[in-house]
Structures are given as structure tokens and as C-alpha cells.
Design an enzyme around this catalytic site. Structure first.
Site, PDB file in Angstrom:
ATOM      1  N   PRO A   9       0.790  -1.059  -0.154  1.00 47.65           N
ATOM      2  CA  PRO A   9       0.014   0.054   0.120  1.00 47.65           C
ATOM      3  C   PRO A   9       0.958   1.349   0.004  1.00 47.65           C
ATOM      4  O   PRO A   9       1.718   1.312   0.650  1.00 47.65           O
ATOM      5  CB  PRO A   9      -0.681  -0.164   1.138  1.00 47.65           C
ATOM      6  N   ASN A  10       0.329   2.192  -0.794  1.00 49.29           N
ATOM      7  CA  ASN A  10       0.963   3.634  -0.946  1.00 49.29           C
ATOM      8  C   ASN A  10       2.229   3.721  -1.298  1.00 49.29           C
ATOM      9  O   ASN A  10       3.008   4.726  -1.809  1.00 49.29           O
ATOM     10  CB  ASN A  10       0.980   4.219   0.635  1.00 49.29           C
ATOM     11  N   ARG A  17       4.457  11.305  -2.299  1.00 44.91           N
ATOM     12  CA  ARG A  17       4.342  11.319  -0.814  1.00 44.91           C
ATOM     13  C   ARG A  17       5.562  11.308  -0.041  1.00 44.91           C
ATOM     14  O   ARG A  17       6.622  10.930  -0.513  1.00 44.91           O
ATOM     15  CB  ARG A  17       3.522   9.934  -0.303  1.00 44.91           C
ATOM     16  N   TYR A  22      10.983   9.421   1.525  1.00 45.52           N
ATOM     17  CA  TYR A  22      11.155   8.149   0.477  1.00 45.52           C
ATOM     18  C   TYR A  22      11.717   8.553  -0.823  1.00 45.52           C
ATOM     19  O   TYR A  22      12.125   7.831  -1.469  1.00 45.52           O
ATOM     20  CB  TYR A  22       9.640   7.726  -0.032  1.00 45.52           C
ATOM     21  N   ASN A  74       8.302  -5.253  -0.545  1.00 46.84           N
ATOM     22  CA  ASN A  74       8.080  -4.005   0.190  1.00 46.84           C
ATOM     23  C   ASN A  74       6.777  -4.036   0.683  1.00 46.84           C
ATOM     24  O   ASN A  74       5.941  -3.407  -0.075  1.00 46.84           O
ATOM     25  CB  ASN A  74       8.529  -2.578  -0.231  1.00 46.84           C
ATOM     26  N   ALA A  77       2.996  -0.619   4.747  1.00 45.60           N
ATOM     27  CA  ALA A  77       2.766  -0.567   6.467  1.00 45.60           C
ATOM     28  C   ALA A  77       2.207  -1.783   6.973  1.00 45.60           C
ATOM     29  O   ALA A  77       2.224  -2.321   7.993  1.00 45.60           O
ATOM     30  CB  ALA A  77       1.389   0.504   6.478  1.00 45.60           C
ATOM     31  N   GLU A  99      13.197  -8.555   1.865  1.00 42.78           N
ATOM     32  CA  GLU A  99      12.361  -7.454   2.357  1.00 42.78           C
ATOM     33  C   GLU A  99      13.128  -6.030   2.319  1.00 42.78           C
ATOM     34  O   GLU A  99      14.260  -6.101   2.400  1.00 42.78           O
ATOM     35  CB  GLU A  99      11.988  -7.484   3.970  1.00 42.78           C
ATOM     36  N   HIS A 101      12.806  -1.840   2.393  1.00 39.03           N
ATOM     37  CA  HIS A 101      12.038  -0.698   2.975  1.00 39.03           C
ATOM     38  C   HIS A 101      13.081   0.547   2.348  1.00 39.03           C
ATOM     39  O   HIS A 101      14.043   0.723   2.308  1.00 39.03           O
ATOM     40  CB  HIS A 101      11.992  -0.574   4.376  1.00 39.03           C
ATOM     41  N   ARG A 108      12.663   5.769  12.748  1.00 43.01           N
ATOM     42  CA  ARG A 108      11.299   6.385  12.575  1.00 43.01           C
ATOM     43  C   ARG A 108      10.528   6.017  13.928  1.00 43.01           C
ATOM     44  O   ARG A 108      10.982   5.592  14.734  1.00 43.01           O
ATOM     45  CB  ARG A 108      10.683   6.054  11.218  1.00 43.01           C
TER      46      ARG A 108
HETATM   47  C1  DQA Z   1       7.839   1.651   3.934  1.00 43.56           C
HETATM   48  C2  DQA Z   1       8.049   1.899   5.434  1.00 43.56           C
HETATM   49  C3  DQA Z   1       6.601   1.707   6.146  1.00 43.56           C
HETATM   50  O1  DQA Z   1       6.697   1.765   7.591  1.00 43.56           O
HETATM   51  C4  DQA Z   1       5.601   2.598   5.508  1.00 43.56           C
HETATM   52  O2  DQA Z   1       4.216   2.244   6.160  1.00 43.56           O
HETATM   53  C5  DQA Z   1       5.514   2.469   3.989  1.00 43.56           C
HETATM   54  C6  DQA Z   1       6.943   2.343   3.518  1.00 43.56           C
HETATM   55  C7  DQA Z   1       9.176   2.062   3.305  1.00 43.56           C
HETATM   56  O3  DQA Z   1       9.358   1.522   2.252  1.00 43.56           O
HETATM   57  O4  DQA Z   1      10.228   2.631   3.660  1.00 43.56           O
HETATM   58  O5  DQA Z   1       4.704   2.521   3.367  1.00 43.56           O
HETATM   59  O6  DQA Z   1       7.856   0.129   3.659  1.00 43.56           O
END
Ligand code: DQA
Length: 147
Positions: A9-10, A17, A22, A74, A77, A99, A101, A108
Site C-alpha cells: 500500500p501507498n 508522498r 522516500y 516491500n 505499512a 524484504e 524498505h 522512525r
Molecule cells: C515503507 C516503510 C513503512 O513503514 C511505510 O508504512 C511504507 C513504506 C518503506 O519503504 O520505507 O509505506 O515500507
């Protein structure tokens, strides 16, 4: 070598964003970069993204049945909430999963410090922005070649 890149998501909002966290590269550009770098490594790359947890679970299972060699994920959240993703990754062992990020989640908010899936992944890369995905390809290639 068939590699599936799963973004949660996102992640499709990257470049729009919270650019300070990011980075400024768009999701499309990141996908282009991963695909290019994968090609250089002789990999066949498929990229998928969803804002829905169940889609991510299904894609992890599909990777097993469709005989992928490895996964880069990735989960956004869902990293910090999803036991379903952990179970899905455990279900497809020994398919290697890395994994990634973009941000350094350890630096954070404390709710981002826990990753349910980490224990089932062969490696976790945090805070290297889009380069993290490329490092993940190298880790997978080394792992697959040596196993
Ligand atoms: C994320 C880190 C997560 O905490 C966050 O909710 C994201 C992006 C990252 O790529 O840094 O959506 O996975």
C-alpha cells in the site's frame, strides 16, 4: 531466473508522498530501474503493486505455483501489522524472499520498528531508497546460485 517484485500500500505514491522520507523518484521510474537492472543480471522481472493485503498474500502464493526463483517485497505499512504475510512467506519456503524498505524504519516511529515478515526473509534492506531493490536482486542472485 524469475523474480517477482511485490509492493504494498501507498508504494504507488512514491515520488509524491513524503519526498523527504522516500525520495523523489516516482513508482514508475523505480519499476523501470528494477526491470533494467534485472535484465542486466539475466533476470526476468515481474512487478506488482496493491493497496490490499489479500492481493499480496495471493501473489506470494502464486510465486510458488508459477515457479518463481525469488521474491523482493516491500509490504508498506502491512510490514508492521500482517501475520498473514508472514504465514504466506513461511508457506513457500524454501523460495527466498528479500524484504526492502525505502526508508530506515528503525530510525522512525517505534510502531515501524517491528516487521512480522523479517523472521521469514533471507535479508532485510532498510533506508537505501530505490537502490535497496537492486541490492535485493544481488542478494537473491547470490542465494539462488549458491543453493
Ligand atoms: C515503507 C516503510 C513503512 O513503514 C511505510 O508504512 C511504507 C513504506 C518503506 O519503504 O520505507 O509505506 O515500507
Amino acid at each position: 531466473m524469475k523474480i517477482l517484485i511485490i509492493n504494498g500500500p501507498n508504494i504507488n505514491m512514491i515520488g509524491i508522498r513524503e519526498k523527504n522520507i522516500y525520495g523523489t523518484l516516482s513508482y514508475e521510474k523505480i519499476i523501470q530501474l528494477i526491470t533494467q537492472e534485472g535484465k542486466k543480471r539475466g533476470m526476468e522481472i515481474t512487478c506488482v503493486q496493491s493497496n490490499h493485503e489479500g492481493d499480496l498474500v495471493t501473489w506470494i502464493q502464486d510465486a510458488y505455483f508459477e515457479k518463481y526463483d525469488g521474491i523482493v517485497i516491500n509490504p508498506g505499512a502491512y510490514t508492521h501489522t500482517s501475520i498473514a504475510l508472514l504465514d504466506a512467506i513461511k508457506a513457500i519456503v524454501p523460495l527466498p524472499v528479500v524484504e526492502v524498505h525505502l526508508s530506515n524504519v528503525d530510525e522512525r516511529e517505534s510502531f515501524r520498528h517491528l516487521s512480522y515478515i523479517s523472521q521469514a526473509c533471507i535479508a532485510t534492506i532498510k533506508g537505501h531508497k530505490e537502490q535497496g531493490y537492486i541490492e535485493a536482486l544481488d542478494i537473491l542472485q547470490a542465494h539462488i546460485t549458491n543453493n
